[in-house]
Design a protein around this motif. Structure first.
Motif, mmCIF file in Angstrom:
data_model
loop_
_atom_site.group_PDB
_atom_site.id
_atom_site.type_symbol
_atom_site.label_atom_id
_atom_site.label_comp_id
_atom_site.label_asym_id
_atom_site.label_seq_id
_atom_site.Cartn_x
_atom_site.Cartn_y
_atom_site.Cartn_z
ATOM 1 N N VAL A 297 1.034 -1.853 -0.131
ATOM 2 C CA VAL A 297 0.077 -0.197 -0.078
ATOM 3 C C VAL A 297 0.914 0.898 -0.441
ATOM 4 C CG1 VAL A 297 -1.503 1.078 1.335
ATOM 5 C CG2 VAL A 297 -2.248 -0.830 1.156
ATOM 6 N N MET A 298 0.172 2.404 -1.000
ATOM 7 C CA MET A 298 1.274 3.363 -0.573
ATOM 8 C C MET A 298 0.259 4.495 -0.245
ATOM 9 S SD MET A 298 3.868 2.409 -2.069
ATOM 10 C CE MET A 298 5.065 3.900 -2.229
ATOM 11 N N GLY A 299 1.565 4.892 0.271
ATOM 12 C CA GLY A 299 0.470 6.482 0.646
ATOM 13 C C GLY A 299 1.392 7.960 0.787
ATOM 14 N N TRP A 300 0.546 9.488 0.817
ATOM 15 C CA TRP A 300 1.288 10.509 0.937
ATOM 16 C C TRP A 300 0.528 11.108 1.966
ATOM 17 C CZ3 TRP A 300 4.448 12.769 -2.768
ATOM 18 C CH2 TRP A 300 4.544 12.210 -3.767
ATOM 19 N N PHE A 301 2.232 11.692 3.068
ATOM 20 C CA PHE A 301 1.702 11.754 4.536
ATOM 21 C C PHE A 301 2.782 13.802 3.727
ATOM 22 C CE2 PHE A 301 -0.104 8.850 7.041
ATOM 23 C CZ PHE A 301 0.233 8.022 6.650
ATOM 24 N N ARG A 302 2.143 14.691 5.456
ATOM 25 C CA ARG A 302 3.120 15.384 4.736
ATOM 26 C C ARG A 302 3.115 16.429 6.342
ATOM 27 N NH1 ARG A 302 -2.401 19.385 2.539
ATOM 28 N NH2 ARG A 302 -3.594 18.886 3.832
ATOM 29 N N GLN A 303 4.356 17.555 6.051
ATOM 30 C CA GLN A 303 4.601 17.390 7.085
ATOM 31 C C GLN A 303 4.532 19.477 7.338
ATOM 32 O OE1 GLN A 303 8.063 15.764 9.384
ATOM 33 N NE2 GLN A 303 6.937 17.026 11.087
ATOM 34 N N ALA A 304 4.044 20.436 7.469
ATOM 35 C CA ALA A 304 4.597 21.550 7.819
ATOM 36 C C ALA A 304 5.166 22.068 9.018
ATOM 37 C CB ALA A 304 2.939 22.290 7.470
ATOM 38 N N PRO A 305 5.874 23.218 9.199
ATOM 39 C CA PRO A 305 6.691 23.572 9.768
ATOM 40 C C PRO A 305 6.179 23.309 10.947
ATOM 41 C CG PRO A 305 6.459 24.567 7.638
ATOM 42 C CD PRO A 305 5.578 23.995 7.230
ATOM 43 N N GLY A 306 6.612 23.222 12.396
ATOM 44 C CA GLY A 306 5.832 23.401 13.521
ATOM 45 C C GLY A 306 4.441 22.140 13.821
ATOM 46 N N LYS A 307 4.711 21.961 13.124
ATOM 47 C CA LYS A 307 3.803 20.391 13.193
ATOM 48 C C LYS A 307 3.769 18.867 13.226
ATOM 49 C CE LYS A 307 -0.172 23.490 11.347
ATOM 50 N NZ LYS A 307 -1.287 23.451 10.865
ATOM 51 N N GLU A 308 2.816 17.486 12.749
ATOM 52 C CA GLU A 308 3.104 16.671 13.368
ATOM 53 C C GLU A 308 2.709 16.368 11.658
ATOM 54 O OE1 GLU A 308 2.208 14.864 17.638
ATOM 55 O OE2 GLU A 308 0.924 14.434 15.895
ATOM 56 N N ARG A 309 3.906 15.128 11.571
ATOM 57 C CA ARG A 309 3.376 14.636 9.644
ATOM 58 C C ARG A 309 2.008 14.162 9.966
ATOM 59 N NH1 ARG A 309 7.885 11.255 7.043
ATOM 60 N NH2 ARG A 309 8.768 12.352 8.103
ATOM 61 N N GLU A 310 0.978 14.368 8.656
ATOM 62 C CA GLU A 310 -0.015 14.222 9.394
ATOM 63 C C GLU A 310 -0.456 13.163 7.907
ATOM 64 O OE1 GLU A 310 -3.182 17.208 9.061
ATOM 65 O OE2 GLU A 310 -1.962 17.548 6.343
ATOM 66 N N PHE A 311 -1.401 12.147 7.632
ATOM 67 C CA PHE A 311 -2.218 12.088 6.375
ATOM 68 C C PHE A 311 -2.532 12.292 5.416
ATOM 69 C CE2 PHE A 311 -4.236 8.369 4.372
ATOM 70 C CZ PHE A 311 -4.941 8.530 3.879
ATOM 71 N N VAL A 312 -2.400 11.922 4.103
ATOM 72 C CA VAL A 312 -2.904 12.862 3.053
ATOM 73 C C VAL A 312 -3.379 11.832 2.255
ATOM 74 C CG1 VAL A 312 -2.169 13.946 0.872
ATOM 75 C CG2 VAL A 312 -1.225 14.383 2.549
#
Length: 124
Positions: free
Chosen positions: A33-48
Motif C-alpha cells: 500500500v502506498m501513501g502520501w503524508f505531509r508535514q508543515a513547519p511546527g506540525k506533526e506529519r499527517e495523512f494525505v
C-alpha cells in the motif's frame, strides 16, 4: 528494503496544480500500500492519501478530498499525487510512504518505508 524517491514539488500560486511522483526501488511494488503524508513547519506529519496495491481503492484526508488524486502505475513502480486547487494551507514537505499488506492505514506508524520528501509551497 524499499527505497522511495519523491519528485515534483515546487512553488505554485494558490489555485494552481502540481503533480508529485514517487519512484520505488523494489520489484514487489504491488505488495505495498502506498501513501502520501505531509508535514508543515511546527506540525506533526499527517495523512494525505493512500492507494491499495491494485490501485482500485483509495483513501483521502477530508482536507484534500476532491482536490487531490492518488494513483499508481505498477509497471513503472511509481505512485502519483495530483494536486489541484492548491491553497496556502497545503504548504508542507510531502512524503511518500509504503507498507506491506493491503490495509490503507491513515496512521503513520503503520508505514515502514518513506522517502526524503519534496517541498510544496503555495503562495497566496
Amino acid at each position: 528494503q524499499v527505497q522511495l524517491v519523491e519528485s515534483g514539488g515546487g512553488l505554485v500560486q494558490a489555485g494552481g496544480s502540481l503533480r508529485l511522483s514517487c519512484a520505488a526501488s523494489r520489484r514487489a511494488f504491488t505488495s505495498y500500500v502506498m501513501g502520501w503524508f505531509r508535514q508543515a513547519p511546527g506540525k506533526e506529519r499527517e495523512f494525505v492519501a493512500a492507494i491499495s496495491w491494485s490501485g482500485r481503492s483509495t483513501s483521502y484526508a477530508d482536507s484534500v478530498k476532491v482536490r487531490f488524486t492518488i494513483s499508481r502505475d505498477n509497471a513503472k513502480n511509481t505512485v502519483y499525487l495530483q494536486m489541484n486547487s492548491l491553497i496556502p494551507e497545503d504548504t508542507a514537505v510531502y512524503y511518500c510512504e509504503a507498507r506491506s499488506g493491503n490495509y490503507m492505514s491513515k496512521d503513520l506508524r503503520d508505514y515502514a518505508y518513506w522517502g526524503q520528501g519534496t517541498q510544496v509551497t503555495v503562495s497566496s
